[in-house]
Design a protein around this motif. Structure first.
Motif, short mmCIF file in Angstrom:
data_model
loop_
_atom_site.label_atom_id
_atom_site.label_comp_id
_atom_site.label_asym_id
_atom_site.label_seq_id
_atom_site.Cartn_x
_atom_site.Cartn_y
_atom_site.Cartn_z
N TYR A 249 1.06 -1.29 -0.12
CA TYR A 249 -0.02 0.13 0.21
C TYR A 249 0.73 1.26 0.06
CZ TYR A 249 -3.46 -3.42 1.21
OH TYR A 249 -4.19 -4.93 1.21
N GLN B 114 -3.23 0.26 -3.25
CA GLN B 114 -2.65 -0.89 -3.56
C GLN B 114 -1.98 -1.27 -4.71
OE1 GLN B 114 -4.81 -4.64 -2.65
NE2 GLN B 114 -2.99 -5.64 -1.60
N THR C 79 -4.93 -15.73 2.21
CA THR C 79 -5.65 -14.43 1.83
C THR C 79 -4.92 -13.23 2.64
OG1 THR C 79 -7.77 -15.66 2.03
CG2 THR C 79 -7.72 -13.28 2.38
N GLU D 270 -2.29 -12.26 0.15
CA GLU D 270 -2.94 -11.49 -0.77
C GLU D 270 -3.14 -9.95 -0.69
OE1 GLU D 270 -6.30 -13.18 -2.29
OE2 GLU D 270 -5.61 -15.01 -2.77
N TRP D 271 -3.34 -9.70 0.83
CA TRP D 271 -3.61 -8.47 1.42
C TRP D 271 -2.39 -7.81 1.93
CZ3 TRP D 271 -8.30 -10.46 4.59
CH2 TRP D 271 -9.29 -10.75 3.78
N TYR E 252 -13.29 -12.17 5.64
CA TYR E 252 -13.39 -11.13 4.53
C TYR E 252 -14.37 -10.22 4.93
CZ TYR E 252 -10.93 -13.70 0.95
OH TYR E 252 -10.12 -14.46 0.20
N GLN F 5 -11.00 -7.81 6.94
CA GLN F 5 -10.68 -7.12 5.54
C GLN F 5 -11.16 -5.54 5.88
OE1 GLN F 5 -11.13 -7.49 0.80
NE2 GLN F 5 -12.91 -8.30 2.17
N ARG G 94 -8.63 -2.36 5.69
CA ARG G 94 -8.84 -1.31 4.64
C ARG G 94 -9.10 -0.04 5.28
NH1 ARG G 94 -8.76 -3.19 -0.72
NH2 ARG G 94 -9.68 -1.06 -1.16
#
Ligand SMILES: Nc1nc2c(c(=O)[nH]1)N[C@H]1C(S)=C(S)[C@@H](COP(=O)(O)OP(=O)(O)OC[C@H]3O[C@@H](n4cnc5c(N)ncnc54)[C@H](O)[C@@H]3O)O[C@H]1N2
Ligand code: MOO
Ligand SMILES: [Mg+2]
Length: 404
Positions: free
Chosen positions: A36, A154, A211, A214-215, A309, A313, A317
């Motif tokens: 990010y 991102q 996951t 991926e983040w 999720y 998430q 975020r």
């Protein structure tokens, strides 16, 4: 034990109240995908930085074509990467390659397909020549100094291209904390072991780790037995070393679901336990004295998936100043759901010939049926205040798969 059985909206508010401001670090551009951005990227030069030829061919002065000339003597050749040439005689031309700078005094490029060249002279084969054609003009995409990528984004390949173009071999990005993911439960064995008939492999945590990766979050996997003092000992240690702790299982009503009491014994402040939703109802969230955030996901694999999720998430975020956006999709089948709960319904996306996106509900066999996750692309979010969801109605959809 008192439980705070809250709504989905309230759970989001409580997560929002616990967002973090992550520190920043400098990272080599080659390692930045998925990171990010913590700085704005500006154009260091005009985009493109010079009048760029976009077709292999010749550069001419359009006034010469206008005055009737159809043959141009080739004065020189300008490959990409060579300094700017000057067209000496306005009735001549210079051969130019895609990517080269347009010669001074030339203003129009004609591609080889519209020419024949004999004995150093280019003969025009086309009459449809327009002034300034086949030139990508300096600054026509972005002016020098323009904001190209805003901080917070991102980084995908598109932004990494820009960073390279503006001369950034490294970027300032957010430094996300490492996480630890604990599986809990005496029925679990590791992926490389052969389970006895009454055992299963601890699959959940592998998906969660993937996951998180991926983040942009690295994590390690650990396991806890259903034994209070051992849980307390191990968790106490990880509360000191990690800022994000995930657990799967051990948060519901079972005799061996010790996690809530162990966390509270370790003075982890519970923000909430249990949300009015299915699946994922027993989700527990809290903060430790160290500031570490604890996401105790229900053990059933679909439940832990949903809570990761939906809630983690959202928290991540929000901490990064980003929204968690949903796609709005049409329901392809009627769904009846009576409980007074938000229903996160697994569904597969289908693209419609009218240009809309629709979701085919795939309810599966409940929150233990993680085989069903392979067929779906995400979750429809069906609100709490309704029981009948009709075909054709539109609902938010939370993806867990980007490509479908
Ligand atoms: N009396 C009640 N029982 C249950 C309730 C309830 O409200 N009252 N809630 C149900 C719901 S909803 C869920 S979800 C589960 C959540 O249970 P826990 O979080 O306590 O999880 P466990 O009991 O440890 O395990 C549940 C289930 O998931 C399997 N599991 C656990 N960890 C993993 C893993 N790492 N990989 C794969 N599978 C895992 C575990 O073997 C169990 O089958 O409780 C209901 N019960
Ligand atoms: O709500 Mo639990 O999370 O279904 O299995
Ligand atoms: Mg349980």
């Amino acid at each position: 034990m008192d439980n705070i059985f809250i709504t989905y909206q309230r759970a989001l508010e409580l997560l929002e109240s616990q967002i973090e401001d992550f520190p920043t670090e400098s990272k080599a551009l080659k390692d930045c995908v998925g990171a990010y951005l913590a700085e704005d990227l500006h154009a260091d030069r005009d985009f493109p930085p010079f009048d760029r030829v976009t077709m292999d061919g010749i550069a001419i002065s359009f006034s010469s074509f206008e005055s009737g000339r159809r043959q141009f003597k080739i004065e020189a050749i300008s490959p990409a990467g060579s300094p700017q040439l000057v067209l000496q005689n306005p009735d001549n031309c210079i051969e130019v390659m895609t990517g080269t700078i347009v010669p001074e005094k030339a203003d129009t490029v004609i591609r080889y397909e519209d020419l024949s060249i004999q004995n150093g002279v280019a003969h025009l084969q086309s009459e449809t020549i327009t002034h300034r054609q086949s030139i990508h003009f300096k600054g026509s995409d972005r002016a020098q100094g323009a904001l190209m990528v805003k901080k917070g984004r991102q980084l995908s390949s598109a932004e990494i291209n820009i960073a390279a173009a503006v001369g950034k071999p490294s970027l300032l990005v957010k430094k996300l904390p490492d996480a630890v993911i604990f599986s809990t439960g005496d029925e679990l064995v590791d992926v490389d072991e052969s389970p006895e008939i009454h055992q299963i492999r601890r699959s959940n945590v592998y998906g969660i780790r993937n996951t998180l990766k991926e983040w942009g979050i690295q994590s390690e996997l650990q396991h806890l037995p259903d034994e209070k003092s051992e849980m307390e000992r191990v968790i106490a240690k990880y509360l000191k070393s990690h800022q994000i702790l995930f657990f799967t299982g051990g948060v519901s009503k079972g005799k061996y679901d010790f996690l809530p009491e162990v966390l509270e014994a370790l003075q982890v402040k519970r923000l909430f336990h249990k949300v009015q939703q299915r699946p994922g109802k027993p989700f527990w969230f809290g903060t430790a004295l160290t500031g570490a955030k604890i996401f105790a996901l229900p053990g059933n694999p679909v439940s832990s998936f949903v809570c990761l999720y939906v809630y983690f998430q959202y928290w991540l975020r929000s901490s990064l100043g980003l929204n968690l956006n949903f796609q709005y999709v049409k329901l392809l089948d009627e769904i009846s759901f009576k409980p007074d709960l938000v229903y996160f319904l697994e569904a597969k996306l289908e693209s419609q010939t009218d240009g809309t996106l629709a979701a085919l509900p795939l309810p599966g066999n409940g929150s233990g049926d993680f085989a069903n996750l392979v067929n779906a692309d995400g979750f429809l979010i069906l609100p709490q205040n309704k029981t009948l969801f009709k075909k054709g109605e539109v609902y938010p959809f939370l993806h867990y798969r980007q490509v479908f």
